[in-house]
Scaffold this motif. Sequence first.
Motif, PDB file in Angstrom:
ATOM      1  N   THR A   1      51.265  59.770  45.278  1.00 57.23           N
ATOM      2  CA  THR A   1      50.097  60.252  44.530  1.00 57.23           C
ATOM      3  C   THR A   1      49.591  59.226  43.521  1.00 57.23           C
ATOM      4  O   THR A   1      48.826  59.566  42.616  1.00 57.23           O
ATOM      5  CB  THR A   1      50.431  61.571  43.799  1.00 57.23           C
ATOM      6  OG1 THR A   1      51.667  61.425  43.092  1.00 57.23           O
ATOM      7  CG2 THR A   1      50.525  62.727  44.775  1.00 57.23           C
ATOM      8  N   GLY A   2      49.987  57.978  43.665  1.00 56.06           N
ATOM      9  CA  GLY A   2      49.493  56.933  42.773  1.00 56.06           C
ATOM     10  C   GLY A   2      48.065  56.537  43.098  1.00 56.06           C
ATOM     11  O   GLY A   2      47.573  56.762  44.209  1.00 56.06           O
ATOM     12  N   VAL A   3      47.396  55.943  42.118  1.00 57.52           N
ATOM     13  CA  VAL A   3      46.006  55.506  42.270  1.00 57.52           C
ATOM     14  C   VAL A   3      45.903  54.047  41.834  1.00 57.52           C
ATOM     15  O   VAL A   3      46.479  53.652  40.814  1.00 57.52           O
ATOM     16  CB  VAL A   3      45.045  56.357  41.419  1.00 57.52           C
ATOM     17  CG1 VAL A   3      43.594  55.911  41.628  1.00 57.52           C
ATOM     18  CG2 VAL A   3      45.193  57.843  41.749  1.00 57.52           C
ATOM     19  N   VAL A   4      45.166  53.262  42.597  1.00 62.28           N
ATOM     20  CA  VAL A   4      44.942  51.852  42.279  1.00 62.28           C
ATOM     21  C   VAL A   4      43.443  51.589  42.243  1.00 62.28           C
ATOM     22  O   VAL A   4      42.705  52.008  43.130  1.00 62.28           O
ATOM     23  CB  VAL A   4      45.613  50.936  43.327  1.00 62.28           C
ATOM     24  CG1 VAL A   4      45.160  49.488  43.159  1.00 62.28           C
ATOM     25  CG2 VAL A   4      47.127  51.029  43.222  1.00 62.28           C
ATOM     26  N   GLY A   5      42.998  50.903  41.180  1.00 64.96           N
ATOM     27  CA  GLY A   5      41.610  50.478  41.077  1.00 64.96           C
ATOM     28  C   GLY A   5      41.539  48.963  40.962  1.00 64.96           C
ATOM     29  O   GLY A   5      42.393  48.341  40.316  1.00 64.96           O
ATOM     30  N   VAL A   6      40.543  48.356  41.606  1.00 64.72           N
ATOM     31  CA  VAL A   6      40.387  46.901  41.603  1.00 64.72           C
ATOM     32  C   VAL A   6      39.069  46.551  40.919  1.00 64.72           C
ATOM     33  O   VAL A   6      38.015  47.093  41.263  1.00 64.72           O
ATOM     34  CB  VAL A   6      40.405  46.341  43.035  1.00 64.72           C
ATOM     35  CG1 VAL A   6      40.210  44.825  43.018  1.00 64.72           C
ATOM     36  CG2 VAL A   6      41.721  46.701  43.734  1.00 64.72           C
ATOM     37  N   ILE A   7      39.142  45.634  39.946  1.00 62.73           N
ATOM     38  CA  ILE A   7      37.957  45.190  39.208  1.00 62.73           C
ATOM     39  C   ILE A   7      37.899  43.669  39.291  1.00 62.73           C
ATOM     40  O   ILE A   7      38.835  42.983  38.857  1.00 62.73           O
ATOM     41  CB  ILE A   7      38.014  45.631  37.734  1.00 62.73           C
ATOM     42  CG1 ILE A   7      38.276  47.136  37.627  1.00 62.73           C
ATOM     43  CG2 ILE A   7      36.711  45.251  37.016  1.00 62.73           C
ATOM     44  CD1 ILE A   7      38.685  47.590  36.225  1.00 62.73           C
ATOM     45  N   LYS A   8      36.838  43.148  39.843  1.00 63.48           N
ATOM     46  CA  LYS A   8      36.682  41.700  39.977  1.00 63.48           C
ATOM     47  C   LYS A   8      35.860  41.162  38.812  1.00 63.48           C
ATOM     48  O   LYS A   8      34.886  41.776  38.379  1.00 63.48           O
ATOM     49  CB  LYS A   8      35.996  41.359  41.298  1.00 63.48           C
ATOM     50  CG  LYS A   8      36.820  41.764  42.518  1.00 63.48           C
ATOM     51  CD  LYS A   8      36.159  41.325  43.801  1.00 63.48           C
ATOM     52  CE  LYS A   8      36.974  41.761  45.022  1.00 63.48           C
ATOM     53  NZ  LYS A   8      38.326  41.161  45.043  1.00 63.48           N
ATOM     54  N   GLY A   9      36.275  40.008  38.292  1.00 64.98           N
ATOM     55  CA  GLY A   9      35.560  39.385  37.185  1.00 64.98           C
ATOM     56  C   GLY A   9      34.251  38.765  37.634  1.00 64.98           C
ATOM     57  O   GLY A   9      33.935  38.720  38.827  1.00 64.98           O
ATOM     58  N   LYS A  10      33.500  38.265  36.654  1.00 65.05           N
ATOM     59  CA  LYS A  10      32.236  37.594  36.965  1.00 65.05           C
ATOM     60  C   LYS A  10      32.467  36.375  37.854  1.00 65.05           C
ATOM     61  O   LYS A  10      31.590  35.970  38.611  1.00 65.05           O
ATOM     62  CB  LYS A  10      31.536  37.174  35.670  1.00 65.05           C
ATOM     63  CG  LYS A  10      30.996  38.341  34.861  1.00 65.05           C
ATOM     64  CD  LYS A  10      30.357  37.856  33.568  1.00 65.05           C
ATOM     65  CE  LYS A  10      29.812  39.021  32.753  1.00 65.05           C
ATOM     66  NZ  LYS A  10      29.242  38.581  31.454  1.00 65.05           N
ATOM     67  N   ALA A  11      33.639  35.801  37.728  1.00 65.58           N
ATOM     68  CA  ALA A  11      34.018  34.664  38.570  1.00 65.58           C
ATOM     69  C   ALA A  11      35.401  34.937  39.137  1.00 65.58           C
ATOM     70  O   ALA A  11      36.154  35.765  38.618  1.00 65.58           O
ATOM     71  CB  ALA A  11      34.019  33.377  37.750  1.00 65.58           C
TER      72      ALA A  11
END
Length: 387
Positions: A57-67
């Motif tokens: 039941t874990g959740v992972v979110g991915v956020i990419k930087g401007k570069a």
Amino acid sequence: MPVKNRFAELQAEITEWRRDLHENPEILFDTHRTSAIVAEKLKAFGCDEVVEGIGRTGVVGVIKGKANGSGKVIGLRADMDALPIHEQTGLDYASKTDGAMHACGHDGHTAMLLGAAKYLSETRNFDGTVVVIFQPAEEGGGGGKEMCDDGMMERWGIQEVYGMHNWPGHPTGSFAIRPGAFFAATDIFEVELEGKGGHAAKPHETVDSTVMAAQVVLALQTIAARNADPVDQVVVSVTSFETSSKAFNVIPQRVTLRGTVRTMSNEMRDLAETRINEICTGISATMGGTAKVDYTRNYPVMVNTPEQTEFAAEVAKSISGQCDDAPLVMGGEDFAFMLEERPGAYILVGNGDTAAVHHPEYNFNDEAIPAGCSWWAEIVEKRMPAA
């Protein structure tokens, strides 16, 4: 605008999230409502990828930087689960679930990491990728191991990982950390001692399992007192003594002992397990009985890596002005499984003068939110600075 000022602006909103989670606690892997809320918010923030069901039941979110020229990938982890404790705070937003409460502040950890994810999704002022990790079942279920076993580190190419826990009794928003072994390995044991039951008035016709068990309980204390190097840490605690009879005039056939072992090194962990087996089998044999020992290794020692710990402390100092040396903690923390797979660091953030964690009157201090969110955001922006 300084990062901490931005989180001061967001504090009221993050507090609302936290109190909603507090009111609706979920235990171990049954974090279905919590996980759904986390995933919904991450999607609303504009995360590049949101994946549910990692480690059940874990959740992972991915956020990419401007570069992304650096190619760096950093993981930030918060735990989501509550404890099987009946809340006694009297708060307006106290648990609505009998026998369950956020008595360790995981509601605060989740809310703070959500706040950091919102900020990082808005600004993306970094060169690389951040992976926000929301983990179930820290409180004894090994959710961190489950997420790692699901291939989380490899799937998203995580190179370093950072975690945080609130700390009652320390000034609100202050920080403390230590390199190396930090939280203890948490093993458990169950010993079934078999004798020969009989009438309590005729002990000579029996093999008294209660006397046998009493000798074992006392002898187990010699592991710390006489087997371990005095400079090493080891705790062996027998926490349950259960006989097969409740009568006043019966010597029971068997006694079951249960307990826990806490150590700060693999060598001491090995020694404790070996000696428990030797003591139980030796004493029972001497007294004419038998022993069956079931020793289970649970969370390993949580070890902060030196480089990442130094960096984490510098970030903390930039936020609160200082970062204290944390004490060794004989409690366990399953972030240890993530630190076994990747370098990283785990830090404590002060919760102020509150009840201790795992107490029915404990509550996470919402005044710690700006500092906690800022630490996670600054870890990303300073470890992967934008060009």
